[in-house]
Design a protein around this motif. Sequence first.
Motif, PDB file in Angstrom:
ATOM      1  N   LYS A   1      39.631  33.090  40.907  1.00  0.00           N
ATOM      2  CA  LYS A   1      40.384  33.537  39.736  1.00  0.00           C
ATOM      3  C   LYS A   1      41.882  33.550  40.010  1.00  0.00           C
ATOM      4  CE  LYS A   1      36.662  35.960  37.427  1.00  0.00           C
ATOM      5  NZ  LYS A   1      36.159  37.195  36.824  1.00  0.00           N
ATOM      6  N   SER A   2      42.275  33.403  41.269  1.00  0.00           N
ATOM      7  CA  SER A   2      43.704  33.252  41.563  1.00  0.00           C
ATOM      8  C   SER A   2      44.189  31.900  41.030  1.00  0.00           C
ATOM      9  CB  SER A   2      43.985  33.381  43.063  1.00  0.00           C
ATOM     10  OG  SER A   2      43.306  32.383  43.798  1.00  0.00           O
ATOM     11  N   LEU A   3      43.280  30.944  40.881  1.00  0.00           N
ATOM     12  CA  LEU A   3      43.604  29.635  40.304  1.00  0.00           C
ATOM     13  C   LEU A   3      43.307  29.580  38.811  1.00  0.00           C
ATOM     14  CD1 LEU A   3      42.092  27.401  43.133  1.00  0.00           C
ATOM     15  CD2 LEU A   3      44.490  28.060  42.819  1.00  0.00           C
ATOM     16  N   TYR A   4      42.429  30.453  38.348  1.00  0.00           N
ATOM     17  CA  TYR A   4      42.038  30.523  36.935  1.00  0.00           C
ATOM     18  C   TYR A   4      42.224  31.960  36.433  1.00  0.00           C
ATOM     19  CZ  TYR A   4      40.092  25.888  37.525  1.00  0.00           C
ATOM     20  OH  TYR A   4      39.945  24.547  37.764  1.00  0.00           O
ATOM     21  N   PRO A   5      43.470  32.440  36.381  1.00  0.00           N
ATOM     22  CA  PRO A   5      43.703  33.853  36.027  1.00  0.00           C
ATOM     23  C   PRO A   5      43.213  34.225  34.630  1.00  0.00           C
ATOM     24  CG  PRO A   5      45.769  32.630  36.103  1.00  0.00           C
ATOM     25  CD  PRO A   5      44.707  31.715  36.643  1.00  0.00           C
ATOM     26  N   GLN A   6      43.078  33.260  33.745  1.00  0.00           N
ATOM     27  CA  GLN A   6      42.564  33.561  32.408  1.00  0.00           C
ATOM     28  C   GLN A   6      41.130  34.077  32.466  1.00  0.00           C
ATOM     29  OE1 GLN A   6      43.217  30.534  33.635  1.00  0.00           O
ATOM     30  NE2 GLN A   6      41.639  29.070  33.005  1.00  0.00           N
ATOM     31  N   GLU A   7      40.428  33.793  33.541  1.00  0.00           N
ATOM     32  CA  GLU A   7      39.054  34.252  33.701  1.00  0.00           C
ATOM     33  C   GLU A   7      38.986  35.703  34.183  1.00  0.00           C
ATOM     34  OE1 GLU A   7      36.536  31.445  35.774  1.00  0.00           O
ATOM     35  OE2 GLU A   7      37.160  29.804  34.458  1.00  0.00           O
TER      36      GLU A   7
ATOM     37  N   THR B   1      48.134  34.994  47.768  1.00  0.00           N
ATOM     38  CA  THR B   1      48.899  35.836  46.836  1.00  0.00           C
ATOM     39  C   THR B   1      48.309  35.929  45.421  1.00  0.00           C
ATOM     40  OG1 THR B   1      50.460  34.073  46.245  1.00  0.00           O
ATOM     41  CG2 THR B   1      51.069  35.481  48.110  1.00  0.00           C
ATOM     42  N   PRO B   2      47.087  36.437  45.303  1.00  0.00           N
ATOM     43  CA  PRO B   2      46.517  36.653  43.964  1.00  0.00           C
ATOM     44  C   PRO B   2      47.218  37.828  43.279  1.00  0.00           C
ATOM     45  CG  PRO B   2      45.060  37.547  45.628  1.00  0.00           C
ATOM     46  CD  PRO B   2      46.181  36.844  46.363  1.00  0.00           C
TER      47      PRO B   2
ATOM     48  N   ALA C   1      35.887  26.671  42.337  1.00  0.00           N
ATOM     49  CA  ALA C   1      37.270  26.666  42.834  1.00  0.00           C
ATOM     50  C   ALA C   1      37.437  27.666  43.976  1.00  0.00           C
ATOM     51  CB  ALA C   1      38.243  26.989  41.701  1.00  0.00           C
ATOM     52  N   GLY C   2      36.805  28.824  43.854  1.00  0.00           N
ATOM     53  CA  GLY C   2      36.887  29.822  44.921  1.00  0.00           C
ATOM     54  C   GLY C   2      36.211  29.349  46.192  1.00  0.00           C
TER      55      GLY C   2
ATOM     56  N   ALA D   1      42.655  44.438  42.940  1.00  0.00           N
ATOM     57  CA  ALA D   1      42.010  45.704  42.580  1.00  0.00           C
ATOM     58  C   ALA D   1      40.519  45.486  42.332  1.00  0.00           C
ATOM     59  CB  ALA D   1      42.685  46.309  41.355  1.00  0.00           C
ATOM     60  N   HIS D   2      40.182  44.435  41.606  1.00  0.00           N
ATOM     61  CA  HIS D   2      38.773  44.130  41.339  1.00  0.00           C
ATOM     62  C   HIS D   2      38.017  43.864  42.639  1.00  0.00           C
ATOM     63  CE1 HIS D   2      35.143  42.418  39.673  1.00  0.00           C
ATOM     64  NE2 HIS D   2      35.374  41.286  40.299  1.00  0.00           N
ATOM     65  N   LEU D   3      38.588  43.076  43.522  1.00  0.00           N
ATOM     66  CA  LEU D   3      37.933  42.763  44.786  1.00  0.00           C
ATOM     67  C   LEU D   3      37.731  44.027  45.619  1.00  0.00           C
ATOM     68  CD1 LEU D   3      39.752  39.422  45.678  1.00  0.00           C
ATOM     69  CD2 LEU D   3      37.450  39.700  44.705  1.00  0.00           C
ATOM     70  N   ARG D   4      38.690  44.938  45.605  1.00  0.00           N
ATOM     71  CA  ARG D   4      38.556  46.204  46.346  1.00  0.00           C
ATOM     72  C   ARG D   4      37.412  47.042  45.792  1.00  0.00           C
ATOM     73  NH1 ARG D   4      43.283  49.934  47.106  1.00  0.00           N
ATOM     74  NH2 ARG D   4      41.861  50.786  48.643  1.00  0.00           N
ATOM     75  N   ILE D   5      37.315  47.105  44.476  1.00  0.00           N
ATOM     76  CA  ILE D   5      36.251  47.906  43.863  1.00  0.00           C
ATOM     77  C   ILE D   5      34.877  47.325  44.187  1.00  0.00           C
ATOM     78  CG2 ILE D   5      35.208  48.562  41.657  1.00  0.00           C
ATOM     79  CD1 ILE D   5      38.115  48.793  40.567  1.00  0.00           C
ATOM     80  N   VAL D   6      34.721  46.015  44.024  1.00  0.00           N
ATOM     81  CA  VAL D   6      33.419  45.387  44.293  1.00  0.00           C
ATOM     82  C   VAL D   6      33.073  45.516  45.773  1.00  0.00           C
ATOM     83  CG1 VAL D   6      32.099  43.226  44.211  1.00  0.00           C
ATOM     84  CG2 VAL D   6      33.598  43.851  42.302  1.00  0.00           C
ATOM     85  N   HIS D   7      34.043  45.383  46.645  1.00  0.00           N
ATOM     86  CA  HIS D   7      33.824  45.571  48.074  1.00  0.00           C
ATOM     87  C   HIS D   7      33.343  46.990  48.358  1.00  0.00           C
ATOM     88  CE1 HIS D   7      35.357  46.909  52.058  1.00  0.00           C
ATOM     89  NE2 HIS D   7      34.765  45.799  52.446  1.00  0.00           N
ATOM     90  N   ASP D   8      33.955  47.975  47.714  1.00  0.00           N
ATOM     91  CA  ASP D   8      33.566  49.361  47.939  1.00  0.00           C
ATOM     92  C   ASP D   8      32.126  49.611  47.479  1.00  0.00           C
ATOM     93  OD1 ASP D   8      34.908  52.024  48.827  1.00  0.00           O
ATOM     94  OD2 ASP D   8      33.719  52.537  47.047  1.00  0.00           O
TER      95      ASP D   8
END
Length: 172
Positions: free
Chosen positions: A69-75, A21-22, A86-87, A28-35
Amino acid sequence: MTSAKLRPLPTEVLTLLDQLTPCTRLIAHLRIVHDVAYRLCDWVATTYPTVVFDRDAVLFGAATHDIGKSLYPQELSGPGSCHEQAGYDLLLAQGVPADRARFARNHAAWDPTDPDELLVSLADKVWKGKRVEALEQALTTVLATASGRPEWEVFQTLDDFVTSIDSDDLLL
């Protein structure tokens, strides 16, 4: 391109994201980079068919590279590299094999001879119009070596392709 036109994330990634649950911004970022990685993979396969790379691994890596970044959202909006290890650890804990989880750890410090890592890293940069000379040179060398084409020609072809990726088309 609107978000509806972005290619869907791999099913195994969607399952991971459901469990972790990020935030929406990270997804959105992961979708763009994947595309972008999808486009890069198509381009390499068509333009340099002798280059050996693992398309599924690249697409998985692009879709999960920043999962820490789900664990470090400030990043998400600021500097930091805590999310990388962490990832990797998070993916391993979810049963992802190390050869797939490595992209979370290595996307900022890639192996200059590994086309999979180079493609994931390049996708993470070019979607926002950022150019990294050392990264592009490393990929140029890999492509030139595998294809037997001169590096200057490969660089020009890569530069033309990367320039053609319009970051405005990728914004959600």
